[in-house]
Design an enzyme around this catalytic site. Sequence first.
Site: not given
Ligand code: PGA
Length: 252
Positions: A11, A13, A97, A99, A169, A175, A214
Amino acid sequence: MNTRTPLIAGNWKMNLTLKEAETLAKAVAETATRYTDRDVLIYPTFLQFTQAAKIAQGSRVALGVQNCSAEKDGAFTGEISASQAKEAGAQFVLIGHSERRHILKESDAFLKQKVERVLEQNLMCMLCVGETLAERESGHAEAVVLGQLNAALGQLAPQLWKNIAIAYEPVWAIGTGKNATPDDAQAMHAAIRRRVSELNQDIAPQLRILYGGSVKPDNIGALMGKADIDGALVGGASLKAESFAELVKNAK
Ligand code: PGA
């Protein structure tokens, strides 16, 4: 793609320049040819999608978009539709997601509409679910996750389930460098699969449930070793060709 073949999804982003995206797409295509028993998927930004799709054409890399509109078409400035994503070459659409749920305040009802738009186009819908830290600490993690699942997919027609993948997730793991332990992730994945089997018994054993939050080259192996973890949705560690290649390599 075969069902429950390990799936590693990057992803991207809102990261990378066009040039960086092109270079990374090339590298990912090379990685995918080396590990033919795993599926590889990338989610570039809309603006980089076409170039990435051109580069990935003919390779084993699948392409997805990070979002789409809840509407079919019309006066929705700044949005893109599921049919436009399909026309551009997307096979997957990422929906819900964290976010988008938390920063952009997308509700369960709104996300259900998006799922419908994606499935109308016969695209694969990767639905993200996950609890916040407060929800986990108060003992509500499973109820929250299964609630999100029910809201988006609870009424899904049986024949549409083949176009669903789920990404668990935990919001607190995205993150942050703090991933769920493989046992905690497995417990949630098993709960998700149990719930799916109540909704559609036939599909549950075939449904791919990815873990995200992560995921790094050094923890993906332990996560993938768990019975109900079928892949990973990766943010940060998918942005560098070397770490993504390591992720795919270690995803056994
Ligand atoms: P990350 O993000 O691997 O940076 O924790 C995962 C995601 O948001 O899909």
